[in-house]
Design a protein around this motif. Structure first.
Motif, PDB file in Angstrom:
ATOM      1  N   GLU A 202      15.545 -19.260 -13.300  1.00  0.00           N
ATOM      2  CA  GLU A 202      16.130 -18.036 -13.822  1.00  0.00           C
ATOM      3  C   GLU A 202      15.976 -16.936 -12.783  1.00  0.00           C
ATOM      4  N   ILE A 203      17.068 -16.198 -12.550  1.00  0.00           N
ATOM      5  CA  ILE A 203      17.048 -15.080 -11.609  1.00  0.00           C
ATOM      6  C   ILE A 203      17.800 -13.910 -12.226  1.00  0.00           C
ATOM      7  N   GLN A 204      17.242 -12.700 -12.069  1.00  0.00           N
ATOM      8  CA  GLN A 204      17.847 -11.490 -12.606  1.00  0.00           C
ATOM      9  C   GLN A 204      17.624 -10.346 -11.626  1.00  0.00           C
ATOM     10  N   SER A 205      18.537  -9.411 -11.687  1.00  0.00           N
ATOM     11  CA  SER A 205      18.416  -8.190 -10.890  1.00  0.00           C
ATOM     12  C   SER A 205      18.064  -7.047 -11.829  1.00  0.00           C
ATOM     13  N   VAL A 206      16.865  -6.486 -11.650  1.00  0.00           N
ATOM     14  CA  VAL A 206      16.367  -5.421 -12.516  1.00  0.00           C
ATOM     15  C   VAL A 206      15.865  -4.278 -11.650  1.00  0.00           C
ATOM     16  N   GLN A 207      15.688  -3.142 -12.284  1.00  0.00           N
ATOM     17  CA  GLN A 207      15.183  -1.969 -11.578  1.00  0.00           C
ATOM     18  C   GLN A 207      13.661  -1.978 -11.596  1.00  0.00           C
ATOM     19  N   PHE A 208      13.059  -1.909 -10.430  1.00  0.00           N
ATOM     20  CA  PHE A 208      11.612  -1.859 -10.316  1.00  0.00           C
ATOM     21  C   PHE A 208      11.164  -0.412 -10.508  1.00  0.00           C
ATOM     22  N   ARG A 209      10.188  -0.221 -11.362  1.00  0.00           N
ATOM     23  CA  ARG A 209       9.671   1.112 -11.625  1.00  0.00           C
ATOM     24  C   ARG A 209       8.240   1.227 -11.112  1.00  0.00           C
ATOM     25  N   GLY A 210       7.884   2.480 -10.783  1.00  0.00           N
ATOM     26  CA  GLY A 210       6.519   2.744 -10.352  1.00  0.00           C
ATOM     27  C   GLY A 210       6.202   2.212  -8.978  1.00  0.00           C
ATOM     28  N   GLN A 211       7.209   2.104  -8.122  1.00  0.00           N
ATOM     29  CA  GLN A 211       6.950   1.645  -6.771  1.00  0.00           C
ATOM     30  C   GLN A 211       6.278   2.748  -5.972  1.00  0.00           C
ATOM     31  N   ILE A 212       5.173   2.410  -5.414  1.00  0.00           N
ATOM     32  CA  ILE A 212       4.433   3.359  -4.585  1.00  0.00           C
ATOM     33  C   ILE A 212       4.408   2.816  -3.161  1.00  0.00           C
ATOM     34  N   PRO A 213       5.047   3.483  -2.241  1.00  0.00           N
ATOM     35  CA  PRO A 213       5.046   2.979  -0.862  1.00  0.00           C
ATOM     36  C   PRO A 213       3.647   3.001  -0.270  1.00  0.00           C
ATOM     37  N   VAL A 214       3.339   1.928   0.389  1.00  0.00           N
ATOM     38  CA  VAL A 214       2.029   1.804   1.027  1.00  0.00           C
ATOM     39  C   VAL A 214       2.179   2.160   2.506  1.00  0.00           C
ATOM     40  N   PHE A 215       1.480   3.192   2.915  1.00  0.00           N
ATOM     41  CA  PHE A 215       1.548   3.591   4.312  1.00  0.00           C
ATOM     42  C   PHE A 215       0.200   4.177   4.699  1.00  0.00           C
ATOM     43  N   ILE A 216       0.017   4.272   5.966  1.00  0.00           N
ATOM     44  CA  ILE A 216      -1.230   4.815   6.513  1.00  0.00           C
ATOM     45  C   ILE A 216      -0.967   6.241   6.957  1.00  0.00           C
ATOM     46  N   ASP A 217      -1.701   7.151   6.383  1.00  0.00           N
ATOM     47  CA  ASP A 217      -1.540   8.566   6.710  1.00  0.00           C
ATOM     48  C   ASP A 217      -2.290   8.840   8.017  1.00  0.00           C
ATOM     49  N   GLU A 218      -1.590   8.613   9.110  1.00  0.00           N
ATOM     50  CA  GLU A 218      -2.226   8.823  10.408  1.00  0.00           C
ATOM     51  C   GLU A 218      -2.544  10.295  10.645  1.00  0.00           C
ATOM     52  N   GLU A 219      -1.670  11.176  10.153  1.00  0.00           N
ATOM     53  CA  GLU A 219      -1.946  12.604  10.325  1.00  0.00           C
ATOM     54  C   GLU A 219      -3.189  13.004   9.535  1.00  0.00           C
ATOM     55  N   GLY A 220      -3.340  12.449   8.335  1.00  0.00           N
ATOM     56  CA  GLY A 220      -4.533  12.752   7.548  1.00  0.00           C
ATOM     57  C   GLY A 220      -5.796  12.248   8.212  1.00  0.00           C
ATOM     58  N   ILE A 221      -5.719  11.042   8.788  1.00  0.00           N
ATOM     59  CA  ILE A 221      -6.892  10.510   9.491  1.00  0.00           C
ATOM     60  C   ILE A 221      -7.232  11.373  10.697  1.00  0.00           C
ATOM     61  N   ALA A 222      -6.182  11.810  11.416  1.00  0.00           N
ATOM     62  CA  ALA A 222      -6.425  12.683  12.573  1.00  0.00           C
ATOM     63  C   ALA A 222      -7.042  14.012  12.131  1.00  0.00           C
ATOM     64  N   ARG A 223      -6.579  14.545  10.981  1.00  0.00           N
ATOM     65  CA  ARG A 223      -7.165  15.799  10.491  1.00  0.00           C
ATOM     66  C   ARG A 223      -8.628  15.618  10.110  1.00  0.00           C
ATOM     67  N   GLU A 224      -8.929  14.478   9.478  1.00  0.00           N
ATOM     68  CA  GLU A 224     -10.326  14.239   9.101  1.00  0.00           C
ATOM     69  C   GLU A 224     -11.212  14.113  10.335  1.00  0.00           C
ATOM     70  N   LYS A 225     -10.720  13.422  11.364  1.00  0.00           N
ATOM     71  CA  LYS A 225     -11.513  13.302  12.591  1.00  0.00           C
ATOM     72  C   LYS A 225     -11.704  14.663  13.251  1.00  0.00           C
ATOM     73  N   LYS A 226     -10.628  15.457  13.258  1.00  0.00           N
ATOM     74  CA  LYS A 226     -10.735  16.798  13.836  1.00  0.00           C
ATOM     75  C   LYS A 226     -11.702  17.657  13.040  1.00  0.00           C
ATOM     76  N   LYS A 227     -11.668  17.504  11.721  1.00  0.00           N
ATOM     77  CA  LYS A 227     -12.584  18.255  10.867  1.00  0.00           C
ATOM     78  C   LYS A 227     -14.035  17.878  11.146  1.00  0.00           C
TER      79      LYS A 227
END
Length: 524
Positions: A398-423
């Motif tokens: 069985e295969i269906q095309s449905v809308q995915f909800r609650g997708q949260i992109p996974v990424f690395i906040d390099e700017e945030g890490i740089a800010r923390e190191k600078k802090k």
């Protein structure tokens, strides 16, 4: 130094009670701030020395740290000990040199040989050392937080039927979020059994810290078989799902497809015995020959007077031969897990179009994937996992095309890490230079405060009590007396100066007396 002390004393005498209180509070605040900043700067960063210690081990480690003047902190109700970060490894090496923390005692029990020790004491120490070594070994395994082992070694007997086998019990506590696999349990079982003389794996019992039985015994054989079957089924489902998902995500993109597979397995166990006979190949296995002879008298008539008697003989032989046919015996034992049926479900996300509303908001409109594309994806999945929809398997898909909800992109906040190191870097610089900054800030603040408190009063006092320039300069007074237009102005200034002096003297007689004394000393 004396002029400075004299000037400070004069300033102190020239202030009133409120100004003195403010001055004392400023000095006290500076001292407390200076001491606080100094303590904060000198306070080192603490790192973990040892964790999860019992009370006895923690007491031994703390006693060693006190004797060697090593600063420490105790956390988690005494089970965690912290020391300065730059001393962690050195402290661990020094503690290891003194065999701290001791933990379970191993074969170091025999480092100091005691004379006069009985045979029973030596056996008990050997068992303790063996238990300690096994505990240390098992505690170093991945996923094991701590372990406890008890070994029972019976006394040898003169009679074999009276001998009792050795037994062992193991208690394990796994790390949070981890679970030991059956192969790891089996490895621990064989490790313990191979380390103790006369101990078989069947006599090793392993439980977790909650009392659940982990090792397999004769009573739990069926449970173990069912567990193995479920584990095999789960592995096969994950294998098929991963294989299909890797193909689908190449088309839809990562995170836009879900594949679930259910596998029905046939765990067949067949024990078959086959016997084949060959009639053309005969082998004699027994041959019997029987021989029998009999003698009987017989009368011959030759006349009335001439009769004769003779004996007759009879002989009989019997031969019996037994043959065995050639045969082939086969014992076939088949234990396999074959796929009985597959059930596959695939969900794929559709397409999104961004639409801008009249209010300026951006909405995402969902559109399903076309049926042709779904058919192509289905054909690829079926081929990749070997789906068979024909009898007798009758796999389902069985295969269906449905809308995915609650997708949260996974990424690395390099700017945030740089800010923390600078802090962290800025905080380190501020911490190292905070003492100098605090001293300079206090001095600046104190100077401004004193200037505000004492400056206007002294400047006004000196201006009121200082001799007028026109009185000190005789030429100017003569010149002023020669100018009739300025006589009235000079008289008004003198009267105003006199009134100011009297007013100041009434308001602050102490300051007036101090200024007069200073003038007198300057005149001398």
């Amino acid at each position: 130094m004396n002029p400075l002390a004299g000037q400070i004393g004069e300033i102190w005498k020239a202030t009133n009670f409120t100004q003195r209180i403010i001055f004392i509070v400023l000095i006290a605040g500076f001292l407390f701030g200076f001491l606080g900043v100094t303590y904060w700067i000198r306070e080192p960063d603490y790192g973990l020395l040892y964790g999860d210690l019992d009370q006895k081990e923690a007491a031994e480690v703390v006693s060693y740290l006190r004797e060697n003047d090593i600063p420490y902190k105790i956390k988690n109700k005494g089970s965690t000990i912290m020391v300065p970060s730059n001393s962690v490894y050195e402290a661990r090496m020094n503690l290891a040199k003194d065999n701290l923390p001791r933990g379970e005692v191993g074969f170091e029990l025999f480092d100091e040989v005691k004379f006069g020790m009985s045979n029973l004491a030596q056996k008990v120490n050997y068992r303790r050392a063996l238990q300690g070594e096994l505990t240390k070994t098992i505690s170093h395994l991945d996923g094991v937080e701590w372990a406890k082992i008890q070994i029972v070694i019976p006394e040898p007997s003169l009679f074999i039927e009276d001998e009792k086998p050795s037994t062992a019990s193991v208690i394990l506590k796994t790390r949070s979020g981890q679970r030991l696999k059956p192969m790891q349990i089996a490895g621990i079982t064989h490790l313990v059994s191979a380390s103790v003389e006369g101990l078989s794996p069947e006599n090793v019992t392993i439980t977790d810290s909650m009392g659940n039985l982990l090792s397999r015994t004769e009573r739990s054989t069926m449970v173990g078989i069912v567990g193995d079957q479920l584990e095999l089924r789960r592995k096969m489902e994950d294998y098929y799902a991963t294989k299909a998902l890797s193909m689908v995500e190449r088309i839809t993109g990562p995170g836009k497809a879900i594949v679930k597979v259910s596998v029905d397995l046939d765990f067949r166990q067949v024990d078959e015995k086959q016997i084949e006979y060959d009639q053309d190949k005969k082998v004699p296995i027994n041959q019997t020959i029987t021989s029998q002879s009999t003698e009987m008298p017989q009368v011959l008539n030759t006349g009335e007077d001439g009769s004769q008697i003779e004996n007759s003989k009879e002989k009989e032989e019997t031969e019996t031969t037994q043959y065995a046919l050639s045969k082939i015996e086969r014992a076939i034992s088949e234990r396999s897990a074959s796929v009985k049926r597959l059930t596959v479900a695939v969900l794929v996300d559709g397409y999104y179009e961004e639409e801008k509303t009249e209010e300026g908001k951006i909405n995402r409109k969902f559109t399903k994937r076309p049926d042709e594309e779904l058919k192509r994806i289905a054909a690829i999945v079926k081929q990749s996992i070997g789906l068979d929809e024909s009898p007798p398997r009758n796999d389902k898909f069985e295969i269906q095309s449905v809308q995915f909800r609650g997708q949260i992109p996974v990424f690395i906040d390099e700017e945030g890490i740089a800010r923390e190191k600078k802090k962290e870097f800025i905080l380190t610089i501020v911490k190292n230079s905070s003492l100098i900054i605090a001293v300079l800030a206090f001095l600046l603040f104190a100077m401004r405060a004193l200037k505000r408190l004492l400056g206007p009063r002294q400047q006004l006092g000196y201006a009121a009590y200082a001799p007028h320039p026109e009185l000190q300069d005789g030429s100017q007074s003569e010149e002023a007396s020669r100018k009739p237009g300025q006589d009235k102005t000079s008289s008004e200034r003198r009267l105003l100066l006199r009134e100011n002096i009297l007013d100041r003297a009434k308001e602050d007689p102490r300051t007036v007396s101090a200024l007069i004394k200073k003038w007198l000393r300057g005149a001398k």
